[in-house]
Design a protein around this motif. Sequence first.
Motif, short mmCIF file in Angstrom:
data_model
loop_
_atom_site.label_atom_id
_atom_site.label_comp_id
_atom_site.label_asym_id
_atom_site.label_seq_id
_atom_site.Cartn_x
_atom_site.Cartn_y
_atom_site.Cartn_z
N UNK A 1 2.14 1.45 17.15
CA UNK A 1 0.82 0.83 17.07
C UNK A 1 0.05 1.27 15.84
N UNK A 2 0.16 2.56 15.47
CA UNK A 2 -0.73 3.11 14.45
C UNK A 2 -0.02 3.95 13.39
N UNK A 3 0.86 4.86 13.79
CA UNK A 3 1.42 5.80 12.81
C UNK A 3 2.12 5.08 11.66
N UNK A 4 2.82 3.99 11.95
CA UNK A 4 3.50 3.25 10.88
C UNK A 4 2.70 2.05 10.37
N UNK A 5 2.17 1.18 11.24
CA UNK A 5 1.46 0.00 10.72
C UNK A 5 0.16 0.31 9.98
N UNK A 6 -0.59 1.32 10.43
CA UNK A 6 -1.88 1.60 9.79
C UNK A 6 -1.72 1.98 8.32
N UNK A 7 -0.74 2.80 7.94
CA UNK A 7 -0.55 3.07 6.51
C UNK A 7 -0.26 1.80 5.71
N UNK A 8 0.58 0.92 6.26
CA UNK A 8 0.87 -0.34 5.56
C UNK A 8 -0.40 -1.19 5.43
N UNK A 9 -1.21 -1.22 6.48
CA UNK A 9 -2.47 -1.98 6.41
C UNK A 9 -3.38 -1.41 5.34
N UNK A 10 -3.35 -0.09 5.15
CA UNK A 10 -4.13 0.52 4.08
C UNK A 10 -3.66 0.03 2.71
N UNK A 11 -2.34 -0.05 2.52
CA UNK A 11 -1.83 -0.53 1.24
C UNK A 11 -2.40 -1.92 0.94
N UNK A 12 -2.33 -2.79 1.94
CA UNK A 12 -2.81 -4.16 1.74
C UNK A 12 -4.32 -4.19 1.49
N UNK A 13 -5.07 -3.35 2.19
CA UNK A 13 -6.52 -3.33 2.00
C UNK A 13 -6.88 -2.82 0.60
#
Length: 473
Positions: free
Chosen positions: A104-116
């Motif tokens: 839910x968070x440990x892997x997707x959240x970093x990727x979402x940061x890259x996109x942001x």
Amino acid sequence: MTYDHDALFIGGTWTKPATDATIEVISPHSEEVVARVPEGSVQDIDAAVAAARTAFDEGPWPRMSPAERIEIVQALSGLYAGRLGEMAEVITAEMGSTISFSNLAQAPAPWMQIEAFLAIAREFPWESRRAGALGSDVVVRHEPVGVVAAIAPWNVPQFTVLSKLIPALLAGCTIVVKPAPETPLDGNLLAEMLIEAGVPEGVVSIVAAGREVGEHLVTHPGVDKVAFTGSTTAGRRIGALCGERLKRVSLELGGKSAAIILDDADLTATLEGLKFTALMNSGQACVAQTRVLVPVGRHDEIAGALAETVAAMKVGDPSDLESEIGPMVARRQQERVESYIALGQEEGARLLTGGTGRPAGLDTGWYVRPTVFGGVDNRMRIAQEEIFGPVLSVIPYGSVEEAVRIANDSDYGLAGTVWTADQEAGLEVARRVRAGTYGVNTYTMDFAAPFGGSRRPGSGGSSVRRAWLSTRS
């Protein structure tokens, strides 16, 4: 899957370490070794900083156009998106985060940061012209600060690494990343992606090591800026070292956030939300809202319902999709959390569920029984000090004004929530609580928004521009 490694990622290439020292990565669940990797030394840090210095002073990276750097970071984003499942499994294996939270968070959240950050970079005014006060035009340029030292903690390793790495790369900085020794494995996976994305040699190094080596990195004369996420104690030390050297520094430190439940809140929905906002990552999260403020007239009702909810959460093997609470990252953390549980009882708080001792059915692993205390006075240490585990303190309040006062009566001002049927009333409470990020009936971080806090959460973390760019005209 084997996670063993025999080389360090220095200057963008896999390099033989300077010493034979190794890190044994221990499973917080089985207490068995899951990997052995090199432990970075002072000599390895010197090599990494030298590579970063040369790449910044002489290499192409800071001299590329922003569009060229954006293109390479976009390639990294695509590679990262394709390996989210693998990254989640690695983080669960090394630090015990439940696989459900990792997915839910440990892997997707970093990727979402890259996109942001990519979206911000595409619109950022890297260079602008404005009318000067003396009659001629002024050109304002935002330039990279130089070589960055990024020191990340073990609890959300990729999230905290990429929050430093991606803005630094987009700005044109070179960077030396020091992961925590508990979590070196995800950094190796990231290194593979950096190579494939085409990041030039010298621009990024990733060297896992302990505190003494980290201090050497902080004080290294070749480093222009330090970005640190971790404990308040360590942050205070790093801030002092940087202050002595007049070195730029960003500190993201601890939290002791409050969830305010107003009298009109939907209790069922609130309790379901608190399972995440208060106990995310088994309580090992700086933004976790571990102080739960409730109307004094409903204290027993809400505290009892919260205790029942927490007691029903499944504690167990973090690789099991049904597990909601995993182990603590290390034995020392397990012992620390249990010492606070014992302290809460000594202070006179009412133990409603949990307590010291191993959860039933778990013979190995650094587990703690999820614990809820009722009748907590906000002056108690369990309400003032960051425990960093699954321990909640229910604190009664007499009025909304008192709830706001209690929420603000803390050395930390990082995050928080308010739970109410009246969104406008919730927004009014949010405006009065001194916290960096705040949620009404939920808590999520929007990666396009600033993230920071007041008081002990640190300094310099609320602005990508301030952290990674210098301005000259």
